[in-house]
Design an enzyme around this catalytic site. Sequence first.
Site, PDB file in Angstrom:
ATOM      1  N   ASN A 144      38.887  49.960  49.819  1.00 59.05           N
ATOM      2  CA  ASN A 144      39.621  51.239  49.806  1.00 59.05           C
ATOM      3  C   ASN A 144      38.966  52.314  48.936  1.00 59.05           C
ATOM      4  O   ASN A 144      38.915  53.482  49.319  1.00 59.05           O
ATOM      5  CB  ASN A 144      41.092  51.021  49.451  1.00 59.05           C
ATOM      6  CG  ASN A 144      41.284  50.363  48.117  1.00 59.05           C
ATOM      7  OD1 ASN A 144      40.381  49.716  47.587  1.00 59.05           O
ATOM      8  ND2 ASN A 144      42.463  50.513  47.560  1.00 59.05           N
ATOM      9  N   GLU A 240      42.937  42.142  40.024  1.00 56.06           N
ATOM     10  CA  GLU A 240      43.696  43.361  40.362  1.00 56.06           C
ATOM     11  C   GLU A 240      44.096  43.217  41.823  1.00 56.06           C
ATOM     12  O   GLU A 240      43.245  43.344  42.707  1.00 56.06           O
ATOM     13  CB  GLU A 240      42.822  44.601  40.167  1.00 56.06           C
ATOM     14  CG  GLU A 240      42.473  44.903  38.732  1.00 56.06           C
ATOM     15  CD  GLU A 240      43.650  45.408  37.912  1.00 56.06           C
ATOM     16  OE1 GLU A 240      44.740  45.645  38.477  1.00 56.06           O
ATOM     17  OE2 GLU A 240      43.481  45.555  36.695  1.00 56.06           O
ATOM     18  N   GLU A 448      42.567  46.544  33.839  1.00 53.37           N
ATOM     19  CA  GLU A 448      41.322  47.303  33.789  1.00 53.37           C
ATOM     20  C   GLU A 448      41.626  48.616  33.067  1.00 53.37           C
ATOM     21  O   GLU A 448      42.774  49.056  33.019  1.00 53.37           O
ATOM     22  CB  GLU A 448      40.796  47.577  35.205  1.00 53.37           C
ATOM     23  CG  GLU A 448      40.392  46.289  35.911  1.00 53.37           C
ATOM     24  CD  GLU A 448      39.597  46.498  37.180  1.00 53.37           C
ATOM     25  OE1 GLU A 448      40.116  47.143  38.105  1.00 53.37           O
ATOM     26  OE2 GLU A 448      38.455  46.012  37.249  1.00 53.37           O
TER      27      GLU A 448
HETATM   28  P1  NAD Z   1      40.462  41.057  50.322  1.00 55.42           P
HETATM   29  O1  NAD Z   1      41.144  40.168  49.341  1.00 55.42           O
HETATM   30  O2  NAD Z   1      40.460  40.694  51.739  1.00 55.42           O
HETATM   31  O3  NAD Z   1      38.913  41.226  49.928  1.00 55.42           O
HETATM   32  C1  NAD Z   1      38.509  41.676  48.664  1.00 55.42           C
HETATM   33  C2  NAD Z   1      37.120  41.163  48.369  1.00 55.42           C
HETATM   34  O4  NAD Z   1      37.158  39.745  48.248  1.00 55.42           O
HETATM   35  C3  NAD Z   1      36.087  41.461  49.445  1.00 55.42           C
HETATM   36  O5  NAD Z   1      34.868  41.793  48.812  1.00 55.42           O
HETATM   37  C4  NAD Z   1      35.970  40.128  50.168  1.00 55.42           C
HETATM   38  O6  NAD Z   1      34.730  39.934  50.822  1.00 55.42           O
HETATM   39  C5  NAD Z   1      36.124  39.155  49.029  1.00 55.42           C
HETATM   40  N1  NAD Z   1      36.548  37.797  49.398  1.00 55.42           N
HETATM   41  C6  NAD Z   1      37.193  37.386  50.518  1.00 55.42           C
HETATM   42  N2  NAD Z   1      37.435  36.059  50.460  1.00 55.42           N
HETATM   43  C7  NAD Z   1      36.944  35.635  49.281  1.00 55.42           C
HETATM   44  C8  NAD Z   1      36.931  34.367  48.623  1.00 55.42           C
HETATM   45  N3  NAD Z   1      37.463  33.276  49.172  1.00 55.42           N
HETATM   46  N4  NAD Z   1      36.378  34.290  47.392  1.00 55.42           N
HETATM   47  C9  NAD Z   1      35.868  35.385  46.795  1.00 55.42           C
HETATM   48  N5  NAD Z   1      35.852  36.611  47.367  1.00 55.42           N
HETATM   49  C10 NAD Z   1      36.385  36.735  48.588  1.00 55.42           C
HETATM   50  O7  NAD Z   1      41.087  42.495  50.074  1.00 55.42           O
HETATM   51  P2  NAD Z   1      40.789  43.845  50.886  1.00 55.42           P
HETATM   52  O8  NAD Z   1      41.449  43.742  52.206  1.00 55.42           O
HETATM   53  O9  NAD Z   1      39.334  44.168  50.806  1.00 55.42           O
HETATM   54  O10 NAD Z   1      41.516  44.926  49.973  1.00 55.42           O
HETATM   55  C11 NAD Z   1      42.843  45.295  50.127  1.00 55.42           C
HETATM   56  C12 NAD Z   1      43.695  44.658  49.042  1.00 55.42           C
HETATM   57  O11 NAD Z   1      43.183  45.000  47.767  1.00 55.42           O
HETATM   58  C13 NAD Z   1      45.119  45.176  49.067  1.00 55.42           C
HETATM   59  O12 NAD Z   1      46.019  44.103  48.885  1.00 55.42           O
HETATM   60  C14 NAD Z   1      45.181  46.099  47.849  1.00 55.42           C
HETATM   61  O13 NAD Z   1      46.446  46.277  47.316  1.00 55.42           O
HETATM   62  C15 NAD Z   1      44.262  45.417  46.914  1.00 55.42           C
HETATM   63  N6  NAD Z   1      43.785  46.341  45.885  1.00 55.42           N
HETATM   64  C16 NAD Z   1      44.191  46.183  44.595  1.00 55.42           C
HETATM   65  C17 NAD Z   1      43.796  47.089  43.606  1.00 55.42           C
HETATM   66  C18 NAD Z   1      44.237  46.945  42.183  1.00 55.42           C
HETATM   67  O14 NAD Z   1      43.594  47.522  41.326  1.00 55.42           O
HETATM   68  N7  NAD Z   1      45.291  46.220  41.862  1.00 55.42           N
HETATM   69  C19 NAD Z   1      42.965  48.146  43.961  1.00 55.42           C
HETATM   70  C20 NAD Z   1      42.578  48.282  45.277  1.00 55.42           C
HETATM   71  C21 NAD Z   1      42.972  47.369  46.233  1.00 55.42           C
END
Ligand code: NAD
Length: 468
Positions: A144, A240, A448
């Site tokens: 995002n 996060e 963070e």
């Molecule tokens: P996601 O969990 O699908 O992926 C995030 C990252 O993790 C990607 O780089 C992905 O390739 C990697 N990943 C996937 N499987 C993995 C594994 N088994 N081990 C290690 N890494 C792995 O999330 P997304 O769809 O990219 O992002 C959206 C989510 O992120 C939403 O839930 C959103 O709320 C959250 N988010 C949180 C914050 C925060 O600061 N709290 C900020 C932005 C987004």
Amino acid sequence: MPDYTMTIDGRAVAAERDFGVVNPATGEVADRAPDATREQLDAAMESALAALPAWRRDEQARVKALHAAADVLFARSEEIGRIITLEQGKPLADATMEVVGAGVWLKYFADLELPREVIQDDDRAFVEVVRRPMGVVAAITPWNYPLLLAIWKLAPALRAGNTMVLKPSPFTPLSSLRLGEVLRDVLPPGVLNVVSGGDDLGAWMTGHPVPRKISFTGSVATGKRVAQAAAPDLKRVTLELGGNDPAILLDDADPAAVADKLFAAAFQNNGQVCSAIKRVYVPESLYGDVVEALAAKARSVKVGDGMAEGVQYGPVNNKPQFERVNELVAEAIAGGARAAAGGRPIDGPGYFFEPTILADVEDGTRIVDEEQFGPALPVVRYRDLEEALDRANGTHFGLSGSVWSADPERAAEVAARLDAGTVWANTHLALAPHQPFGGFKWSGVGVENGPWGLYGFTELQVVHRAKG
Ligand code: NAD
């Protein structure tokens, strides 16, 4: 050489295989990113490990390098902004601001001191508490805010004397790859390695023996997997994760005055913000006016390709997310909700969805109970404030929330009763480098930003000198 290369040990590294990165405004592959092998990940980890001793020793060099990195981002904000728009979809002005914001964060951490605290100084001993770097940090980011969220990790981690291997989301790897490229002349080899690949690469990183810390931003489901993968080596983790952030209007709120602010905080980045407003609770007496004011706003905004002039909201970033938003909205409507604005995908190529305001929707509907992460906002009625607070708090999430009232004191008092890492009164999404950001419950572990975020990349060490 391909357009984008990984950065390992300060050098450009192409991969034997690559994968397509889709422009969400067209649905077509816009460019290609390297798909790292395990051997390349090993090389990145070894390089980060080798760079540690010199990097952790020279604090002044670190401060200088982070300032220089910020200056590079300021100078190249439009170029990198274009890459973000291409792979992420947000309007170019927002994407450019994301790069500028990343520079601001780098400068903040460059100037943040790591204190030494004297906790005893008497005739028996001189005892200090100091903060030491942890070692190699594995940083894993979502799609995002691909650049800004990488910098939220990189700036404090490097400032504290750690080195890093960064892996962006497979949906948005290009801006992080470019970051590695533009910082090759600024950071010593090995201090920042950038590798790209699929989800497997993330799992290889969390299970890898070298990192001592995993800093992860993403979904709750993946965050739990990361925590499990970290456990065998007792790697430190900062997680996060997602949010389902409520906004509660009190009965004295002025619908006309708050609607634009609510809309902005719910639809920023097309609703793809972890701490965006994801559900609004409105007292019965104001319900009709609030729904109509939000719907009017939703109907008035311009959605389109982020590269085009005047566009305010781009597409949803990727196909699975687009389908999820579509499914949650369709399911709510089938269950009796009313689309006061929007409600459907926009015809044509790309992952465009109408800005959607859902009325007559209740808790127990998935779009209220789950994180939609897209341009659709449910507005829920309440009769009694205590009941609204129970509903707002009655989830596994706890990232942020806000309360809105004509009386700022009252708004702040009620906001303090939300179980969330950040609570706002008469605003939402006000984030800043000095303000710690993290989630209660399933929304995260650790924080963070601010000094607390910096401490998250350190171990406490007691230095006890006996006297006499
Ligand atoms: P996601 O969990 O699908 O992926 C995030 C990252 O993790 C990607 O780089 C992905 O390739 C990697 N990943 C996937 N499987 C993995 C594994 N088994 N081990 C290690 N890494 C792995 O999330 P997304 O769809 O990219 O992002 C959206 C989510 O992120 C939403 O839930 C959103 O709320 C959250 N988010 C949180 C914050 C925060 O600061 N709290 C900020 C932005 C987004």
